[in-house]
Scaffold this active site. Structure first.
Site, PDB file in Angstrom:
ATOM      1  N   LYS A   1      78.564  36.920  37.090  1.00 28.49           N
ATOM      2  CA  LYS A   1      79.511  38.025  37.083  1.00 28.49           C
ATOM      3  C   LYS A   1      79.336  38.786  35.776  1.00 28.49           C
ATOM      4  CE  LYS A   1      84.430  39.033  37.374  1.00 28.49           C
ATOM      5  NZ  LYS A   1      85.754  38.485  37.664  1.00 28.49           N
TER       6      LYS A   1
ATOM      7  N   LYS B   1      77.696  39.653  41.154  1.00 33.02           N
ATOM      8  CA  LYS B   1      78.697  40.718  41.165  1.00 33.02           C
ATOM      9  C   LYS B   1      78.574  41.572  39.918  1.00 33.02           C
ATOM     10  CE  LYS B   1      83.656  41.027  40.881  1.00 33.02           C
ATOM     11  NZ  LYS B   1      84.783  40.308  40.421  1.00 33.02           N
TER      12      LYS B   1
HETATM   13  C1  PBG Z   1      89.260  38.617  38.737  1.00 28.07           C
HETATM   14  C2  PBG Z   1      88.421  39.537  39.534  1.00 28.07           C
HETATM   15  C3  PBG Z   1      88.020  40.861  39.260  1.00 28.07           C
HETATM   16  C4  PBG Z   1      87.347  41.310  40.391  1.00 28.07           C
HETATM   17  C5  PBG Z   1      87.317  40.256  41.287  1.00 28.07           C
HETATM   18  N1  PBG Z   1      87.966  39.176  40.732  1.00 28.07           N
HETATM   19  C6  PBG Z   1      88.312  41.715  38.106  1.00 28.07           C
HETATM   20  C7  PBG Z   1      87.745  41.479  36.778  1.00 28.07           C
HETATM   21  O1  PBG Z   1      86.981  40.540  36.522  1.00 28.07           O
HETATM   22  O2  PBG Z   1      88.125  42.266  35.908  1.00 28.07           O
HETATM   23  C8  PBG Z   1      86.793  42.689  40.594  1.00 28.07           C
HETATM   24  C9  PBG Z   1      86.648  43.103  42.020  1.00 28.07           C
HETATM   25  C10 PBG Z   1      86.420  44.550  42.225  1.00 28.07           C
HETATM   26  O3  PBG Z   1      86.239  45.339  41.272  1.00 28.07           O
HETATM   27  O4  PBG Z   1      86.439  44.964  43.392  1.00 28.07           O
HETATM   28  N2  PBG Z   1      88.724  38.136  37.578  1.00 28.07           N
END
Ligand code: PBG
Length: 340
Positions: free
Chosen positions: A207, A260
């Site tokens: 991520k 992601k």
């Molecule tokens: C929680 C999380 C996030 C997203 C999914 N789970 C936000 C982040 O890490 O700030 C983002 C999903 C999206 O942008 O559609 N940590």
């Protein structure tokens, strides 16, 4: 001329016969926001066409998803109250837990995945418990000072607690998105100890710290109150580090590895797909959706063709699972044979 690649592009029959990328709606996951309260469906300003649902109203959307052939949802909870330790994330009657129980009761065949993180639940918007940590040394260039940062080990204990609470509420799968070290193992052990050995883990292993999450943070009210997430999410200049994250999580017990965001990280999807032997998911995040919607609403792009290319490229790169706010539209396009 012996080689004539255009022979295989002659008409629709042959084009479809030789397609290298095949998809069907069973590979789609729809991310969905549930909120505290009653009888409310609220449009999310930064995600036109996407809504937050109270538990008593989410059935409308779940029914529509199932009708389109989308049978998996990734649930995000938006609690009425947030606190320092994000306690609503693991409360037995927390918003996401109640949503899971109700969804399982009303739609027994729906596959329910819970996002396991604290940022939607903490008052400071970070993904875990904060502490002050000393960094630097005595040298002049890097004088010793303290930073406020997420405390890894207490946070993974809470991740495990959140995962167990979601399993109790009916989750089929949990998806930790916090990026703390060691959380997959902690979650696996806690689930097994509580008898939830059949609940699987999809790890947001790779991520990246990304501006593409901007609209989601508006949707969930989870923007960090100070600082950013770069001390736990990955630097987008790196790809070898992604292999390390993915392999570590597989060793710790992840059943599925997620990369992601999707669109700007398809090289990472391809490399991770080759590096580990578990299914690969990629999440086309809120910023990707918002850009497409904004441009389409202005008539600047053809939405249907753009979302088709975005989705197919993710599968072509090696993703077997695609998480998208366009899941319903894509399921229709797949069934019609427009893609896949
Ligand atoms: C929680 C999380 C996030 C997203 C999914 N789970 C936000 C982040 O890490 O700030 C983002 C999903 C999206 O942008 O559609 N940590």
């Amino acid at each position: 001329m012996l080689q004539r690649p255009r022979r295989l592009r002659e008409n629709d029959v042959i084009r479809r016969m030789v397609r290298e990328t095949r998809m069907d709606p069973s590979s789609l996951i729809y991310p969905m926001f549930v909120m505290d309260g009653e009888n409310k469906v609220e449009e999310i300003p930064s995600l036109p066409g996407q809504f937050r649902y109270t538990v008593d109203r989410m059935g409308e959307k779940l029914e529509s998803l199932i009708r389109h052939g989308v049978n998996s949802v990734l649930l995000f909870g938006i609690p009425a109250v947030k606190d320092e330790s994000g306690s609503q994330a693991y409360a037995p009657d927390g918003i996401v837990q109640r949503a899971m129980t109700k969804a399982k009761e009303d739609f027994p065949d729906l596959y329910i995945i819970g996002d396991v993180c604290m940022c939607e639940y903490t008052s400071h918007g970070h993904c875990g418990i904060l502490h002050e940590r000393a960094v630097g040394n005595q040298a002049e260039l890097h004088p010793r000072h303290t930073v406020v940062d997420v405390d890894n080990d207490p946070t993974i204990r809470l991740m495990a607690k959140i995962a167990v609470s979601q399993a109790r509420a009916g989750a089929d799968m949990v998806a930790p998105s916090d990026m703390m070290d060691g959380r997959v193992l902690a979650i696996r052990q806690a689930l097994d100890a509580e008898g939830f050995d059949y609940v699987s883990i999809m790890s947001y292993a790779v991520k990246y710290a990304s501006a593409f999450y901007g609209p989601f943070r508006d949707a969930a009210g989870s923007a960090p109150a100070f600082g950013d997430r770069r001390s736990y999410q990955m630097d987008y200049h790196n790809i070898r580090e992604a292999m390390k994250e993915a392999k570590t999580d597989v060793e710790e017990g992840a059943d599925i590895i997620m990369v992601k965001p999707a669109m700007s990280f398809l090289d990472v999807v391809a490399r991770v797909h080759d590096a580990v032997d578990v299914p690969i998911a990629t999440y086309s995040v809120s910023g990707e959706y918002a850009m497409v919607k904004a441009a389409a609403m202005k008539g600047m792009i053809d939405e249907k063709r753009i979302i088709s290319e975005m989705a197919v490229s993710a599968y072509r790169a090696g993703a077997g699972i695609y998480i998208s706010y366009f899941a319903e539209e894509l399921a229709d396009l797949m069934r019609e044979g427009y893609i896949g």
